[in-house]
Scaffold this motif. Structure first.
Motif, mmCIF file in Angstrom:
data_model
loop_
_atom_site.group_PDB
_atom_site.id
_atom_site.type_symbol
_atom_site.label_atom_id
_atom_site.label_comp_id
_atom_site.label_asym_id
_atom_site.label_seq_id
_atom_site.Cartn_x
_atom_site.Cartn_y
_atom_site.Cartn_z
ATOM 1 N N GLY A 3 -53.955 86.909 -67.499
ATOM 2 C CA GLY A 3 -53.937 85.478 -67.765
ATOM 3 C C GLY A 3 -53.732 85.169 -69.235
ATOM 4 N N LEU A 4 -54.411 85.903 -70.113
ATOM 5 C CA LEU A 4 -54.275 85.654 -71.545
ATOM 6 C C LEU A 4 -52.868 85.967 -72.032
ATOM 7 C CD1 LEU A 4 -57.710 87.004 -72.831
ATOM 8 C CD2 LEU A 4 -57.017 84.636 -72.461
ATOM 9 N N ASN A 5 -52.301 87.065 -71.566
ATOM 10 C CA ASN A 5 -50.939 87.411 -71.970
ATOM 11 C C ASN A 5 -49.919 86.427 -71.412
ATOM 12 O OD1 ASN A 5 -51.469 89.625 -73.638
ATOM 13 N ND2 ASN A 5 -51.667 90.982 -71.886
ATOM 14 N N MET A 31 -59.981 83.906 -79.123
ATOM 15 C CA MET A 31 -59.022 84.488 -80.055
ATOM 16 C C MET A 31 -57.597 84.020 -79.721
ATOM 17 S SD MET A 31 -58.087 88.470 -80.816
ATOM 18 C CE MET A 31 -57.322 88.670 -79.208
ATOM 19 N N VAL A 32 -57.248 84.025 -78.433
ATOM 20 C CA VAL A 32 -55.912 83.589 -78.015
ATOM 21 C C VAL A 32 -55.699 82.126 -78.380
ATOM 22 C CG1 VAL A 32 -54.480 83.115 -75.983
ATOM 23 C CG2 VAL A 32 -55.629 85.314 -76.213
ATOM 24 N N LYS A 39 -51.248 75.326 -79.309
ATOM 25 C CA LYS A 39 -50.487 75.274 -78.050
ATOM 26 C C LYS A 39 -51.347 75.615 -76.829
ATOM 27 C CE LYS A 39 -46.648 74.500 -77.742
ATOM 28 N NZ LYS A 39 -46.046 73.187 -77.504
ATOM 29 N N ILE A 40 -52.520 76.229 -77.061
ATOM 30 C CA ILE A 40 -53.384 76.636 -75.950
ATOM 31 C C ILE A 40 -54.744 75.957 -76.101
ATOM 32 C CG2 ILE A 40 -54.520 78.555 -74.771
ATOM 33 C CD1 ILE A 40 -52.259 80.380 -75.747
ATOM 34 N N THR A 41 -55.199 75.355 -75.010
ATOM 35 C CA THR A 41 -56.511 74.718 -74.944
ATOM 36 C C THR A 41 -57.387 75.531 -74.004
ATOM 37 O OG1 THR A 41 -55.496 72.545 -75.247
ATOM 38 C CG2 THR A 41 -57.727 72.581 -74.323
ATOM 39 N N LEU A 42 -58.641 75.698 -74.369
ATOM 40 C CA LEU A 42 -59.602 76.451 -73.554
ATOM 41 C C LEU A 42 -60.551 75.485 -72.859
ATOM 42 C CD1 LEU A 42 -60.869 79.205 -72.745
ATOM 43 C CD2 LEU A 42 -62.293 79.000 -74.797
ATOM 44 N N GLU A 43 -60.705 75.657 -71.555
ATOM 45 C CA GLU A 43 -61.648 74.882 -70.758
ATOM 46 C C GLU A 43 -62.610 75.837 -70.061
ATOM 47 O OE1 GLU A 43 -62.153 71.632 -70.077
ATOM 48 O OE2 GLU A 43 -60.431 70.745 -71.111
ATOM 49 N N VAL A 44 -63.896 75.546 -70.137
ATOM 50 C CA VAL A 44 -64.900 76.328 -69.424
ATOM 51 C C VAL A 44 -65.066 75.690 -68.046
ATOM 52 C CG1 VAL A 44 -67.283 77.154 -69.397
ATOM 53 C CG2 VAL A 44 -66.051 76.952 -71.574
ATOM 54 N N VAL A 45 -64.640 76.427 -67.016
ATOM 55 C CA VAL A 45 -64.631 75.904 -65.650
ATOM 56 C C VAL A 45 -65.034 77.026 -64.695
ATOM 57 C CG1 VAL A 45 -63.189 74.916 -63.813
ATOM 58 C CG2 VAL A 45 -62.739 74.316 -66.195
#
Length: 190
Positions: A3-5, A31-32, A39-45
């Motif tokens: 997923g990260l890649n 880190m990603v 360009k990347i948003t992190l959501e805790v879900v």
């Protein structure tokens, strides 16, 4: 890392990407995000929680979803597979309800084990091959991946004339969602 890649590759191509994680302290995900230049948003879900999944889809207007979430194959049992099935159902239901145009499931080349090559996407999977391959991978791992693929592809199948229309208060029907399965041969991704 799949997923990260994938998120990195999509962001490098110019897409705005939202990735999800279960843990607030996920160092790889953070880190990603930090390296993405916004360009990347992190959501805790918790993808096992339909309320959290639908809330995620209400906050963003997704064009597409790449679903890579699953339990690690070496920790897999039939009981823990339930969480992966649940995550997939929550995601495809929310994506379909939100009118997402394309849903891609990350699967595995393990589905081909026990089947002589060359392999093709349209190749049938006879059940007796599962028993042949179980010396390499538990048979339920192979059927588990195939089941996830079938559920995903079913959401891309147009409704037939005998499917009933939703009753008052039920979710509205949205334009058909295109679905696809991508089978990776390694865990690290693109």
């Amino acid at each position: 890392f799949l997923g990260l890649n994938t998120a990195r590759a999509l962001a490098a191509g110019g897409a705005d990407v939202v990735i999800t994680t279960r843990r607030r302290d996920d160092p790889m995900a953070r880190m990603v995000v930090e390296q993405s230049g916004g360009k990347i948003t992190l959501e805790v879900v918790d993808l096992n929680n339909p309320h959290e999944v639908y809330s995620l889809f209400s906050r963003y207007d997704f064009d597409g979803v790449v679903h890579t979430a699953t339990n690690h194959m070496f920790a897999r049992t039939r009981a823990t597979n339930f969480t992966s099935y649940n995550m997939l159902f929550n995601m495809v239901e929310a994506a379909s309800s939100a009118g997402v145009r394309r849903f891609v499931l990350a699967s595995s080349a393990v589905v081909y084990l026990g089947i002589p090559g060359p392999w093709r996407e349209d190749m049938p999977f006879p059940l007796e091959n599962v028993a042949d391959a179980s010396a390499l991978v538990p048979g339920f791992e192979i059927t588990f991946k195939r089941a996830l693929e079938m559920v995903t592809l079913d959401y891309g199948t147009p409704m037939r004339f005998w499917d009933r229309a939703p009753a008052a208060g039920e979710r509205k029907l949205h334009p058909q969602m295109e679905t696809a399965v991508v089978r990776f041969g390694a865990q690290c991704g693109p």
